[in-house]
Design a protein around this motif. Structure first.
Motif, PDB file in Angstrom:
ATOM      1  N   LEU A 334     -14.411  25.452  -0.470  1.00 36.55           N
ATOM      2  CA  LEU A 334     -14.813  24.547   0.294  1.00 36.55           C
ATOM      3  C   LEU A 334     -14.625  23.232   0.241  1.00 36.55           C
ATOM      4  O   LEU A 334     -14.189  22.236  -0.093  1.00 36.55           O
ATOM      5  N   THR A 335     -15.494  23.227  -1.178  1.00 40.68           N
ATOM      6  CA  THR A 335     -15.866  21.794  -2.272  1.00 40.68           C
ATOM      7  C   THR A 335     -14.844  21.759  -2.704  1.00 40.68           C
ATOM      8  O   THR A 335     -14.261  19.819  -2.149  1.00 40.68           O
ATOM      9  N   ARG A 336     -13.847  22.197  -2.714  1.00 43.23           N
ATOM     10  CA  ARG A 336     -11.816  21.667  -3.710  1.00 43.23           C
ATOM     11  C   ARG A 336     -11.018  20.999  -2.512  1.00 43.23           C
ATOM     12  O   ARG A 336     -10.519  19.611  -2.380  1.00 43.23           O
ATOM     13  N   VAL A 337     -11.140  21.786  -1.081  1.00 44.47           N
ATOM     14  CA  VAL A 337     -11.187  21.175   0.342  1.00 44.47           C
ATOM     15  C   VAL A 337     -11.347  19.756   0.676  1.00 44.47           C
ATOM     16  O   VAL A 337     -11.179  19.245   1.727  1.00 44.47           O
ATOM     17  N   SER A 338     -12.882  19.965   0.696  1.00 39.62           N
ATOM     18  CA  SER A 338     -13.568  18.639   1.259  1.00 39.62           C
ATOM     19  C   SER A 338     -13.179  17.350  -0.394  1.00 39.62           C
ATOM     20  O   SER A 338     -13.089  16.141   0.174  1.00 39.62           O
ATOM     21  N   VAL A 339     -13.313  17.712  -1.256  1.00 36.71           N
ATOM     22  CA  VAL A 339     -12.822  16.950  -2.205  1.00 36.71           C
ATOM     23  C   VAL A 339     -11.622  16.234  -2.148  1.00 36.71           C
ATOM     24  O   VAL A 339     -11.238  14.857  -1.756  1.00 36.71           O
ATOM     25  N   LYS A 340     -10.578  16.682  -2.095  1.00 41.95           N
ATOM     26  CA  LYS A 340      -9.101  16.686  -1.107  1.00 41.95           C
ATOM     27  C   LYS A 340      -8.741  15.835  -0.240  1.00 41.95           C
ATOM     28  O   LYS A 340      -8.279  14.622  -0.437  1.00 41.95           O
ATOM     29  N   SER A 341      -9.440  16.100   0.736  1.00 48.41           N
ATOM     30  CA  SER A 341      -9.392  15.537   2.089  1.00 48.41           C
ATOM     31  C   SER A 341     -10.137  14.081   1.981  1.00 48.41           C
ATOM     32  O   SER A 341      -9.759  13.728   3.434  1.00 48.41           O
ATOM     33  N   GLY A 342     -11.350  14.605   1.762  1.00 46.41           N
ATOM     34  CA  GLY A 342     -12.180  13.358   1.440  1.00 46.41           C
ATOM     35  C   GLY A 342     -13.346  13.538   3.030  1.00 46.41           C
ATOM     36  O   GLY A 342     -13.882  12.522   3.389  1.00 46.41           O
ATOM     37  N   ARG A 343     -12.913  14.715   3.341  1.00 48.52           N
ATOM     38  CA  ARG A 343     -13.667  14.956   4.603  1.00 48.52           C
ATOM     39  C   ARG A 343     -14.762  15.790   4.707  1.00 48.52           C
ATOM     40  O   ARG A 343     -14.696  16.579   3.020  1.00 48.52           O
ATOM     41  N   PHE A 344     -16.412  16.400   4.454  1.00 50.50           N
ATOM     42  CA  PHE A 344     -16.969  16.758   4.820  1.00 50.50           C
ATOM     43  C   PHE A 344     -16.692  18.395   5.365  1.00 50.50           C
ATOM     44  O   PHE A 344     -16.932  18.505   6.735  1.00 50.50           O
ATOM     45  N   ARG A 345     -16.158  19.081   4.947  1.00 49.29           N
ATOM     46  CA  ARG A 345     -16.243  20.411   6.136  1.00 49.29           C
ATOM     47  C   ARG A 345     -16.794  21.842   5.353  1.00 49.29           C
ATOM     48  O   ARG A 345     -16.879  21.981   4.243  1.00 49.29           O
TER      49      ARG A 345
END
Length: 739
Positions: A334-345
């Motif tokens: 989730l941290t990687r997804v959040s960083v990549k998308s620029g949104r707090f997922r």
């Protein structure tokens, strides 16, 4: 077999009531319903057995050959011998089923579960024939008396917190058939005889279900339970409704309820109650980021993709699994997804609750002492596949027959008797479980049908293994019972010999004959005919006559009596020794010496009874001063420790039942799991077998009690693994909530 009954709400009332005794949870009217039904069902069973002899005798009379005729005669004998135990077992299971519906617990009970008639698994032809017959019997009852049964189910649901349907109703045809199957599982008859007995069960027990349900409904109506339901019309034999297919268990609705709505309501009810308890754990699965943005939950489909990715990297070893934290792995993704998308997922609330619950369940499973360590690593690798199933289908938590849940339970049950062995990776059971785990990790994406396929395959495999082990186990029981019977007969013969010989002076040849040869004749007679039979008395009489014939006598009529006794005595001795296959050369030598003794006795001077005739060598005499001990099976006698009946160890032994699993512990590295196969009351022996049915241990009652006291043996919990885990997790969550 498992119970499809729905799980009750996890509210405080249920928790408080869980401490009550089982019978106290049932309203009085339900106890009356149970007792009235038990009376009618008992009468039906009695009629069944009363007519079974005539039916089987008629079948034997029509048999085409002697083998088939003997099959029916043996079946008649088996039914007569086991009639009482079958009747008792049937009523015990009926009582257990009523107790179960009054229990407040999250997990389904494991007692008196209904047969899965709606699914013909991969079974042998005999089992298939029986399943088809049972399916037809249940279908006929549902077709004839489905309305009355549905009303009874609805009224029971108004009194108990557990959700019942027609298949889990304690008086439903599926359950009633299962009571009979379980009670008669030890019948040693062929499939064609079993089918005949099932037809008799249908004729004499199931034929009167209309009366059974009518009386039960009337009792409940009289106490005000759903009196507004329109009574089912009385059924006469001439106007029974045409047969219709039996409904599937999960589709059988209570009166006035749509099946789908009932299932969804129950699933939501259970999962909602679990969510209330899981509320305190939310937020534990979130990316380690400081963000001012509002959290945006990922979709369930995205979560499934993340889990499928992690599924490919599940560690295989136990040590690696101990350090593996699924929630931490998801946090990193989730941290990687959040960083990549620029949104707090983050993960959605419902999905996070499922993750927390599955994680806690597997923490319990991997810490469970009842699971062998060598299989924990394999079962631990199923955590992500089981999590994906739970994300897709919340009935995983409420339906005991869910294929994925049942697969986990069946694997754990099959592994109950597993021992820690160096060559476990070559064992067929281990290899089969490993194949299942690998197949799920490689192939399971989101189609849960794979669990049904793997479950059917595994059930076929374990059924085959179980048949082989049960056959060997039965042979072990028969052998042990035979040994016990032989031991009792040996002691009986020994007692008779000592009562006649101890303290006497006798010719050596006679003492040896009685101890070495005639004891075997008496032993065989006792085993074959019993110690109250005429044959046994004849054997004792022959022994008495032999002893009398070689003793000195001074009474005047002794000479005449000896002339009368000897011919019959010699004939009886010869026939007895021949029947016991005693060494013919030794027999011949004995009769030669006995002839000398009898001739000397006849020529003996009546005024000198102790003297031998002139010219004859006196026989060697011996004094029998020690008790005669006949050779047994060569087992060293176990030291008996006398313990009071209320000793803690003795109380634990009294809880043991045939079929339960125990673990004997010598030290941390040497443990032996085995099943109690037989309790031999006559010799006070407890016989244990391994997973294959082979005898591995034999203990006395007092010996077992001593081992329980020092902690070197413990009883394994054979309740369903998933249900035990869920019960433990719910209890822990309740404690956390109440702090």
């Amino acid at each position: 077999m498992q119970n499809d009954g729905k799980v009750v709400p996890l509210n405080k009332a249920a928790a408080d009531n869980a401490n009550q005794t089982p019978l106290a949870r049932l309203p009085v009217v339900l106890l009356q319903v149970r007792d009235k039904a038990a009376q009618q069902l008992r009468q039906g069973l009695q009629a069944l057995f009363d007519n079974a002899d005539d039916t089987l005798f008629e079948m034997a009379d029509k048999a085409h050959n002697n083998v088939e005729q003997n099959t029916f005669f043996e079946a008649m004998r088996d039914l007569r011998l086991k009639r009482k135990s079958i009747e008792r077992g049937f009523l015990e299971r009926l009582n257990e089923a009523f107790v179960a519906i009054g229990q407040y617990e999250i997990a389904e009970p494991t007692v008196a579960a209904p047969v899965n008639y709606d699914k013909l698994e991969l079974v042998a032809n005999d089992d298939l024939e029986r399943t088809v017959a049972l399916d037809a019997m249940v279908g006929k009852v549902l077709a004839r008396d489905g309305l009355a049964l549905g009303q009874l189910t609805a009224r029971l649901n108004a009194l108990v917190l557990k959700r019942l349907d027609d298949a889990t109703n304690p008086l439903g045809p599926a359950m009633v058939c299962d009571y009979f199957l379980q009670a008669g599982r030890n019948l040693g008859v062929e499939i064609k005889v079993k089918l005949i007995v099932l037809k008799l069960f249908e004729k004499y027990v199931l034929a009167d279900t209309d009366q059974l349900y009518a009386e039960a409904n009337q009792l409940l109506i009289a106490t005000g339970v759903l009196p507004e339901l329109k009574a089912a019309p009385a059924r006469r034999s001439a106007d029974r409704a045409p047969a219709r297919p039996a409904q599937r268990r999960e589709d059988a609705p209570s009166a006035g309820t749509q099946p789908g709505a009932q299932l969804d309501e129950s699933v939501q009810e259970v999962f909602g109650a679990l969510q209330e308890l899981l509320h305190q754990l939310r937020g534990s699965v979130a990316p380690k980021l400081e963000s001012a943005q509002e959290a945006q939950p990922i979709s369930t489909n995205d979560l499934m993709r993340l889990l499928s990715h992690l599924q490919q990297y599940v560690p295989a070893s136990q040590a690696a699994q101990d350090d593996y934290d699924l929630r931490h792995q998801l946090e990193q993704l989730l941290t990687r997804v959040s960083v990549k998308s620029g949104r707090f997922r983050v993960i959605g609330v419902v999905d996070e609750d499922v993750i927390n619950l599955i994680t806690m369940l597997f923490e319990f499973i991997l810490d469970d002492r009842n699971l062998p360590d060598s299989l924990k690593a394999l079962i631990g690798r199923l955590q992500i596949p089981m999590l994906k199933v739970a994300v897709l289908d919340k009935s995983f938590f409420s339906r005991g027959s869910h294929p994925a849940r049942r697969l986990l339970n069946e694997i754990a049950s099959a592994a109950m008797g597993w021992g820690n062995r160096d060559d476990y990776q070559r064992d067929s059971l281990y290899l089969r479980i490993e194949q299942i785990v690998q197949r799920l990790l490689n192939d399971f994406v989101d189609d849960t049908a794979i669990f049904s396929e793997l479950l059917a395959d595994f059930l076929a495999f374990t059924a085959d293994e179980r048949r082989r082990s049960e056959l060997l186990e039965q042979r072990t029981r028969d052998a042990e019972e035979g040994r016990a019977k032989a031991e009792l007969a040996r002691q009986r013969v020994q007692q008779e010999l000592n009562s006649r010989l101890l303290g006497k002076v006798m010719p050596l040849v006679v003492v040896r004959l009685l101890e070495e040869a005639w004891s075997k004749v008496l032993l065989l007679t006792c085993l074959k005919h019993g110690d109250g039979s005429p044959q046994w008395q004849e054997g004792l009489t022959t022994m008495d006559d032999l002893i009398w014939s070689v003793e000195p006598h001074d009474e005047p009529q002794a000479h005449e009596r000896l002339l009368q006794v000897v011919p019959g005595l010699l004939k009886a001795l010869r026939e007895g020794l021949t029947s016991s296959a005693f060494d013919p050369f030794a027999t011949s030598e004995f009769f030669s010496q006995l002839e000398v003794l009898h001739v000397q006795a006849l020529k003996r001077d009546a005024r000198q009874p102790a003297a031998w005739a002139e010219g004859q060598e006196p026989a060697a005499l011996v004094a029998v001063v020690e008790e005669i001990v006949l050779a047994g099976h060569g087992d060293a006698p176990q030291v008996q420790v006398r313990l009071p009946a209320d000793d803690p160890g003795m109380l634990q032994v009294s809880k043991l039942r045939t079929g339960c699993w125990v673990e004997f512990v010598e030290d941390e590295d040497h443990r032996q799991r085995c099943k109690l196969a037989a309790i031999i009351e006559a010799t006070d022996k407890y016989v244990f077998v391994n997973r294959t049915g082979m005898k591995v241990l034999e203990k006395t009652r007092s010996g077992l009690a001593v081992e329980f006291r020092r902690g070197s043996v413990r009883l394994l919990d054979d309740a369903l693994l998933f249900d035990r885990a869920l019960d433990s997790v719910v209890s822990n969550l309740r404690r956390l909530k109440n702090k």
